[in-house]
Design a protein around this motif. Sequence first.
Motif, short mmCIF file in Angstrom:
data_model
loop_
_atom_site.label_atom_id
_atom_site.label_comp_id
_atom_site.label_asym_id
_atom_site.label_seq_id
_atom_site.Cartn_x
_atom_site.Cartn_y
_atom_site.Cartn_z
N ASN A 97 0.92 -0.87 0.02
CA ASN A 97 0.12 0.11 -0.09
C ASN A 97 0.88 1.24 -0.08
N ASN A 98 0.32 2.44 0.15
CA ASN A 98 1.16 3.64 -0.05
C ASN A 98 2.03 3.68 1.04
N THR A 99 1.51 3.58 2.16
CA THR A 99 2.34 3.65 3.39
C THR A 99 3.45 2.80 3.36
N GLN A 100 3.37 1.65 2.98
CA GLN A 100 4.50 0.41 2.99
C GLN A 100 5.44 1.07 1.67
N LEU A 101 4.91 1.58 0.68
CA LEU A 101 6.08 1.81 -0.22
C LEU A 101 6.80 3.21 0.20
N ILE A 102 6.36 4.10 0.95
CA ILE A 102 7.05 5.31 1.58
C ILE A 102 8.00 4.63 2.23
N SER A 103 7.84 3.56 2.99
CA SER A 103 8.60 3.03 4.20
C SER A 103 9.81 2.57 3.19
N ILE A 104 9.49 1.87 2.37
CA ILE A 104 10.60 1.12 1.41
C ILE A 104 11.36 2.20 0.95
N ILE A 105 10.72 3.25 0.46
CA ILE A 105 11.77 4.40 -0.20
C ILE A 105 12.59 5.05 0.71
N ASP A 106 11.96 5.21 2.00
CA ASP A 106 12.90 5.51 3.11
C ASP A 106 14.02 4.69 3.38
N TYR A 107 13.63 3.48 3.50
CA TYR A 107 14.72 2.56 3.67
C TYR A 107 15.87 2.53 2.67
N TYR A 108 15.37 2.41 1.39
CA TYR A 108 16.57 2.60 0.35
C TYR A 108 17.32 3.85 0.21
N GLU A 109 16.60 4.84 0.46
CA GLU A 109 17.43 6.31 0.67
C GLU A 109 18.61 6.22 1.66
N ARG A 110 17.97 5.92 2.96
CA ARG A 110 18.87 5.70 4.09
C ARG A 110 20.06 4.78 3.88
N ASN A 111 19.94 3.58 3.34
CA ASN A 111 20.92 2.75 2.79
C ASN A 111 21.94 3.52 1.86
N ARG A 112 21.21 4.02 0.80
CA ARG A 112 22.08 4.49 -0.16
C ARG A 112 23.17 5.59 0.58
N ASP A 113 22.64 6.59 1.43
CA ASP A 113 23.44 7.67 1.91
C ASP A 113 24.25 6.96 3.17
N ILE A 114 24.02 6.06 3.73
CA ILE A 114 24.76 5.05 4.46
C ILE A 114 26.15 4.53 3.73
N SER A 115 25.96 4.06 2.47
CA SER A 115 26.61 3.34 1.51
C SER A 115 27.92 4.63 1.12
N MET A 116 27.39 5.85 0.84
CA MET A 116 28.04 7.09 0.42
C MET A 116 28.99 7.44 1.51
N MET A 117 28.51 7.36 2.68
CA MET A 117 29.30 7.86 4.01
C MET A 117 30.50 6.65 3.93
N ILE A 118 30.19 5.53 3.91
CA ILE A 118 31.10 4.49 4.14
C ILE A 118 32.12 4.36 2.98
N THR A 119 31.87 4.93 1.58
CA THR A 119 32.50 5.33 0.54
C THR A 119 33.71 6.25 1.04
N ALA A 120 32.93 7.19 1.52
CA ALA A 120 33.81 8.45 1.83
C ALA A 120 34.88 8.25 2.85
N ALA A 121 34.40 7.40 3.95
CA ALA A 121 35.29 7.00 4.91
C ALA A 121 36.37 5.96 4.32
N ILE A 122 36.08 5.31 3.58
CA ILE A 122 37.22 4.26 3.01
C ILE A 122 38.28 4.98 2.26
N TYR A 123 37.68 6.39 1.63
CA TYR A 123 38.83 7.30 0.77
C TYR A 123 39.56 7.86 1.67
#
Length: 170
Positions: A97-123
């Motif tokens: 449903n719409n609420t679940q889609l928004i939760s999934i969007i937030d989940y992948y957005e957070r994971n993408r941002d964390i992956s970016m921070m990890i990449t910067a930390a490795i660099y």
Amino acid sequence: MKKIILYILLFLSLTGFTQSIKDNKIKSAKKASILSIILPGSGQIYNKKYWKVPIIYSSLATSIYFICDNQKKLTNYENAYIDRVNGRTDDYIDVYNNTQLISIIDYYERNRDISMMITAAIYLLNIVDASVDAHLFDFDVSEDLSIETKPEIINTPNGKTKVLSIKMNF
């Protein structure tokens, strides 16, 4: 009391802490850092730590993979939500449903941002590692750990005094 302090100060002043320098192999920490900024792993090559380069590149490749994967999934779910809001059908109409889609969007957005921070930390760790290795490149790690003690007689304002000098090699 003053005499004890004087003896302690004399003892400490006569104690020599030395480290022998075998070669004139000096690595520039600034150069290693700049090389690592320009091309990750090149500072480690400059410092002759070749085994670290595959670790750096595999770490960066893994974190970049997760950035791309999370961004792809984020875009997919965002497009499904936009289609649903605009009245069009999407692939997940019977699944979420719409609420679940928004939760999934937030989940992948957070994971993408964390992956970016990890990449910067490795660099950044790559740069710090190259700099520290260059600073410690000529550090003596030989097995020659020794202490040399010898009695001496020194002149003090109160006359001649017997002292024990200690020289440590490490």
